[in-house]
Design a protein around this motif. Structure first.
Motif, PDB file in Angstrom:
ATOM      1  N   SER A 120       0.851  -1.200   0.000  1.00 47.99           N
ATOM      2  CA  SER A 120       0.000   0.000   0.000  1.00 47.99           C
ATOM      3  C   SER A 120       0.880   1.242   0.000  1.00 47.99           C
ATOM      4  O   SER A 120       1.074   1.898   1.028  1.00 47.99           O
ATOM      5  N   ASP A 121       1.424   1.577  -1.169  1.00 46.16           N
ATOM      6  CA  ASP A 121       2.354   2.715  -1.249  1.00 46.16           C
ATOM      7  C   ASP A 121       1.674   4.037  -0.898  1.00 46.16           C
ATOM      8  O   ASP A 121       2.341   5.012  -0.565  1.00 46.16           O
ATOM      9  N   GLU A 122       0.337   4.047  -0.988  1.00 45.53           N
ATOM     10  CA  GLU A 122      -0.355   5.304  -0.656  1.00 45.53           C
ATOM     11  C   GLU A 122      -0.359   5.534   0.867  1.00 45.53           C
ATOM     12  O   GLU A 122      -0.543   6.666   1.320  1.00 45.53           O
ATOM     13  N   TYR A 123      -0.160   4.501   1.643  1.00 48.17           N
ATOM     14  CA  TYR A 123      -0.154   4.646   3.112  1.00 48.17           C
ATOM     15  C   TYR A 123       1.242   4.517   3.734  1.00 48.17           C
ATOM     16  O   TYR A 123       1.479   4.975   4.842  1.00 48.17           O
ATOM     17  N   PHE A 124       2.125   3.777   3.040  1.00 55.82           N
ATOM     18  CA  PHE A 124       3.444   3.503   3.639  1.00 55.82           C
ATOM     19  C   PHE A 124       4.540   3.803   2.619  1.00 55.82           C
ATOM     20  O   PHE A 124       4.413   3.432   1.458  1.00 55.82           O
ATOM     21  N   TYR A 125       5.591   4.457   3.074  1.00 54.82           N
ATOM     22  CA  TYR A 125       6.700   4.713   2.160  1.00 54.82           C
ATOM     23  C   TYR A 125       7.996   4.198   2.750  1.00 54.82           C
ATOM     24  O   TYR A 125       8.117   4.001   3.961  1.00 54.82           O
ATOM     25  N   GLN A 126       8.946   3.978   1.833  1.00 54.45           N
ATOM     26  CA  GLN A 126      10.242   3.487   2.278  1.00 54.45           C
ATOM     27  C   GLN A 126      11.168   4.672   2.438  1.00 54.45           C
ATOM     28  O   GLN A 126      11.146   5.581   1.614  1.00 54.45           O
ATOM     29  N   GLN A 127      11.954   4.665   3.489  1.00 59.31           N
ATOM     30  CA  GLN A 127      12.866   5.786   3.703  1.00 59.31           C
ATOM     31  C   GLN A 127      14.193   5.236   4.184  1.00 59.31           C
ATOM     32  O   GLN A 127      14.281   4.732   5.302  1.00 59.31           O
ATOM     33  N   TRP A 128      15.188   5.275   3.299  1.00 57.29           N
ATOM     34  CA  TRP A 128      16.499   4.780   3.720  1.00 57.29           C
ATOM     35  C   TRP A 128      17.133   5.768   4.667  1.00 57.29           C
ATOM     36  O   TRP A 128      17.181   6.972   4.349  1.00 57.29           O
ATOM     37  N   PRO A 129      17.615   5.302   5.831  1.00 58.73           N
ATOM     38  CA  PRO A 129      18.189   6.245   6.785  1.00 58.73           C
ATOM     39  C   PRO A 129      19.367   7.001   6.198  1.00 58.73           C
ATOM     40  O   PRO A 129      19.575   8.156   6.493  1.00 58.73           O
ATOM     41  N   SER A 130      20.177   6.359   5.322  1.00 60.68           N
ATOM     42  CA  SER A 130      21.387   7.034   4.858  1.00 60.68           C
ATOM     43  C   SER A 130      21.330   7.272   3.362  1.00 60.68           C
ATOM     44  O   SER A 130      22.188   6.811   2.639  1.00 60.68           O
ATOM     45  N   PHE A 131      20.286   8.007   2.918  1.00 60.29           N
ATOM     46  CA  PHE A 131      20.188   8.206   1.471  1.00 60.29           C
ATOM     47  C   PHE A 131      21.334   9.067   0.953  1.00 60.29           C
ATOM     48  O   PHE A 131      21.674   9.041  -0.212  1.00 60.29           O
ATOM     49  N   GLN A 132      22.011   9.824   1.881  1.00 58.57           N
ATOM     50  CA  GLN A 132      23.185  10.594   1.447  1.00 58.57           C
ATOM     51  C   GLN A 132      24.254   9.650   0.893  1.00 58.57           C
ATOM     52  O   GLN A 132      24.985   9.989  -0.005  1.00 58.57           O
ATOM     53  N   LEU A 133      24.332   8.453   1.519  1.00 60.15           N
ATOM     54  CA  LEU A 133      25.337   7.491   1.066  1.00 60.15           C
ATOM     55  C   LEU A 133      24.925   6.848  -0.248  1.00 60.15           C
ATOM     56  O   LEU A 133      25.745   6.596  -1.118  1.00 60.15           O
ATOM     57  N   MET A 134      23.651   6.557  -0.390  1.00 57.76           N
ATOM     58  CA  MET A 134      23.170   5.911  -1.613  1.00 57.76           C
ATOM     59  C   MET A 134      23.137   6.902  -2.771  1.00 57.76           C
ATOM     60  O   MET A 134      23.316   6.541  -3.911  1.00 57.76           O
ATOM     61  N   GLY A 135      22.840   8.163  -2.442  1.00 54.30           N
ATOM     62  CA  GLY A 135      22.665   9.160  -3.498  1.00 54.30           C
ATOM     63  C   GLY A 135      21.181   9.445  -3.680  1.00 54.30           C
ATOM     64  O   GLY A 135      20.372   8.517  -3.676  1.00 54.30           O
ATOM     65  N   SER A 136      20.856  10.742  -3.855  1.00 56.77           N
ATOM     66  CA  SER A 136      19.439  11.115  -3.850  1.00 56.77           C
ATOM     67  C   SER A 136      18.702  10.661  -5.103  1.00 56.77           C
ATOM     68  O   SER A 136      17.485  10.693  -5.152  1.00 56.77           O
ATOM     69  N   THR A 137      19.424  10.232  -6.153  1.00 57.27           N
ATOM     70  CA  THR A 137      18.701   9.726  -7.336  1.00 57.27           C
ATOM     71  C   THR A 137      18.845   8.210  -7.475  1.00 57.27           C
ATOM     72  O   THR A 137      18.653   7.662  -8.545  1.00 57.27           O
ATOM     73  N   SER A 138      19.223   7.539  -6.374  1.00 56.41           N
ATOM     74  CA  SER A 138      19.328   6.079  -6.479  1.00 56.41           C
ATOM     75  C   SER A 138      17.939   5.466  -6.329  1.00 56.41           C
ATOM     76  O   SER A 138      17.030   6.079  -5.748  1.00 56.41           O
ATOM     77  N   LEU A 139      17.811   4.258  -6.847  1.00 49.30           N
ATOM     78  CA  LEU A 139      16.519   3.574  -6.851  1.00 49.30           C
ATOM     79  C   LEU A 139      15.873   3.540  -5.467  1.00 49.30           C
ATOM     80  O   LEU A 139      14.664   3.711  -5.322  1.00 49.30           O
ATOM     81  N   VAL A 140      16.697   3.320  -4.432  1.00 48.30           N
ATOM     82  CA  VAL A 140      16.121   3.166  -3.105  1.00 48.30           C
ATOM     83  C   VAL A 140      15.696   4.497  -2.486  1.00 48.30           C
ATOM     84  O   VAL A 140      15.005   4.520  -1.476  1.00 48.30           O
ATOM     85  N   ALA A 141      16.126   5.612  -3.100  1.00 46.72           N
ATOM     86  CA  ALA A 141      15.831   6.915  -2.490  1.00 46.72           C
ATOM     87  C   ALA A 141      14.667   7.628  -3.147  1.00 46.72           C
ATOM     88  O   ALA A 141      14.159   8.606  -2.602  1.00 46.72           O
TER      89      ALA A 141
END
Ligand code: HEM
Length: 486
Positions: A115-136
């Motif tokens: 249910s993406d409309e109710y829950f979102y994924q948030q990587w704690p260290s998106f600075q490390l992954m990069g703001s345009t990475s798939l997980v961010a």
């Protein structure tokens, strides 16, 4: 008279101490749960049952107790079920620095992961992954990037190429290990996996550049696990510095390729991501290529190493399974004409191998849990998951619960003759964030199994090695084996 006043003082002292202890013990429940329950009471809703622990630590100490000291991780949820009942498949808690809901049934995990409309994924260290990475990224941006990444690593054509690219090193390494005699599978598999990642991600050959990259990624993985404090001396700071250097190495390679006279297309992931176009003919920007190379290495490296390590472990412990694999792969080899490599299409025909791979990944429980955050109050069966709280999707418990799998701790590939009960096999997650490298991971295990089955025997040096469960399940000795060529 003096005695009476002393007793009164002592009674008051004990009373204050008890009250203080109670407040401390229920601190997080008072701070987080009480306001939510008061707010939702009018609507007939309440928080799931549970306990949120002491200030700052929440329930982390109990979690560490079960996972690290007792070495019985699944009893953590069992103990909650005994104490609080089933709570509609959820418990409230406070873990990893945030008030949270533990989701331990297929139904609640389905709700949280689809249910993406109710829950979102948030990587704690998106600075490390990069703001345009798939997980961010989220929504349409995520769908677009995901299509690129899946086309580059998780579809038959790239998988055919990767299968060809990785085998020379696997064959070479197995031969080397047999010459050494005794090895730590975890350490050795790590080396060969990184060399292969270097090769099929960016065409990097073993040498100083790849050694530097291996060290930089090691620092980054430490940074992901560390508290995000960014000043010199902290693991997070070192990880951010390493991230910059990783970007520079890949950026240089991209520039070199853009200027290169050599117009013969390389077959690696970097080239694929640089050249690919979406339906509107748009290519990825350099920063997107970089961020996604990084997130694929982070997502795929350690997880693949652990799964390969468990392959050696479970096959050593289950010789009857290895025997059946030897039969399947000897047959495949017999049908080939002098070819040393197994192909992706041959692997698809290895039905017993695919069941073994499913069982290894189920029992390895590499991703014990994944996290989501509620974007609004979500109601389920009379309970509320409050806005801003984390949902910890406790995937591990789905795979180890005897209500879902018969004798779950027995290694039994034949259980995959039947499909698992709906929603109980979430080793690669579920929904829009389903693992982008699941087929690649399964392919790598099958290739290793092929070469092991046709050419090697091995035994565990410490068959009763202690199990560690943090940060990932792994025998303490990293699966030390004696290995021989047959
Ligand atoms: C046995 C090995 C592996 C396991 C157990 C595993 C497990 C998972 C899980 C559970 C998720 C979902 C995370 C979430 O919902 O928050 C995930 C996502 C992901 N995995 Fe894997 N993974 C494995 C191998 C790989 C490999 C080999 C790659 C790539 C080379 C990869 C790349 C990714 C990426 C990029 C995502 C994020 C997908 C997205 O956000 O759309 N994984 N993985």
């Amino acid at each position: 008279m003096e005695e009476t006043s002393l007793s009164v003082v002592m009674a008051i002292g004990i009373g204050i101490a008890t009250l203080g202890w109670c407040i401390l013990w229920w601190w997080n429940d008072i701070r987080y749960a009480l306001p939510v329950n008061l707010r939702c009471a009018r609507g007939g809703m309440r928080l799931p049952p549970g306990y949120m622990g002491i200030p700052f630590f929440g329930e982390m100490l109990t979690f560490i107790w079960y996972f690290k000291f007792l070495g019985r991780p699944d009893e953590y949820i069992d103990s909650k079920r005994r104490k609080f009942g089933d709570g509609a498949g959820m418990f409230r808690t406070h873990m990893f620095g945030s008030p949270a809901i533990i989701a331990y049934t297929p139904q609640i995990n389905k709700l949280a992961l689809t249910s993406d409309e109710y829950f979102y994924q948030q990587w704690p260290s998106f600075q490390l992954m990069g703001s345009t990475s798939l997980v961010a990224v989220h929504g349409d941006a995520h769908n677009r990037l995901r299509a690129f990444v899946i086309r580059a690593v998780n579809q038959p054509n790239p998988l055919r190429q990767i299968a060809e690219m990785v085998q020379p090193r696997i064959i070479f390494s197995l031969d080397l290990w047999a010459q050494k005699g005794t090895i730590s599978v975890y350490d050795e598999v790590k080396k060969v996996t990184f060399e292969n990642i270097g090769k099929y991600f960016a065409g990097f050959e073993p040498g100083p550049r790849l050694d530097t990259l291996a060290q930089l990624f090691k620092d980054m993985v430490c940074g992901f696990r560390a508290y995000p404090l960014n000043f010199p001396g902290t693991a997070f700071h070192r990880a951010l510095q390493s991230r910059k250097k990783v970007s520079m190495i890949f950026q240089e390679e991209m520039e070199r390729r853009k200027k290169s006279e050599d117009k013969v297309a390389k077959k690696d992931l970097l080239e694929g991501l640089m050249r690919m176009e979406d339906e509107e003919g748009k290519q990825l920007r350099d920063v997107e290529v970089l961020d996604n190379i990084v997130s694929l290495v982070v997502g795929g490296y350690e997880s693949t190493v652990l799964a390969l390590m468990w392959t050696f472990y479970f096959l050593a412990k289950n010789p009857h399974v290895l025997k059946r694999l030897r039969e399947e792969h000897t047959n495949i080899k017999r049908q080939r004409q002098n070819e040393e490599f197994i192909t992706y299409d041959e692997i698809l025909k290895c039905t017993y191998t695919s069941k073994v791979v499913e069982e290894i990944i189920r029992m390895a429980n590499i991703s014990a849990f994944v996290f989501r955050t509620a974007s609004q109050d979500v109601e389920y069966n009379g309970y509320v998951i409050p806005k801003g709280w984390k949902v910890i999707c406790w995937l591990r418990y789905l795979h180890t619960n005897p209500e879902h799998y018969e004798s779950p701790m027995c290694f039994n590939p034949d259980r995959w003759d039947e499909p698992p009960k709906p929603g109980t096999n979430l080793v690669f997650g579920r929904g829009s964030r389903l693992c982008a490298g699941n087929m690649l991971a399964q392919l790598q295990l099958s290739i290793m199994i092929h070469h092991l089955a046709i050419g090697y025997r091995w035994e565990l040096v410490n068959p009763d090695s202690k199990m560690l469960f943090l940060p990932h399940p792994k025998p303490e000795d990293g699966v030390e084996i004696n290995v021989f060529k047959i």
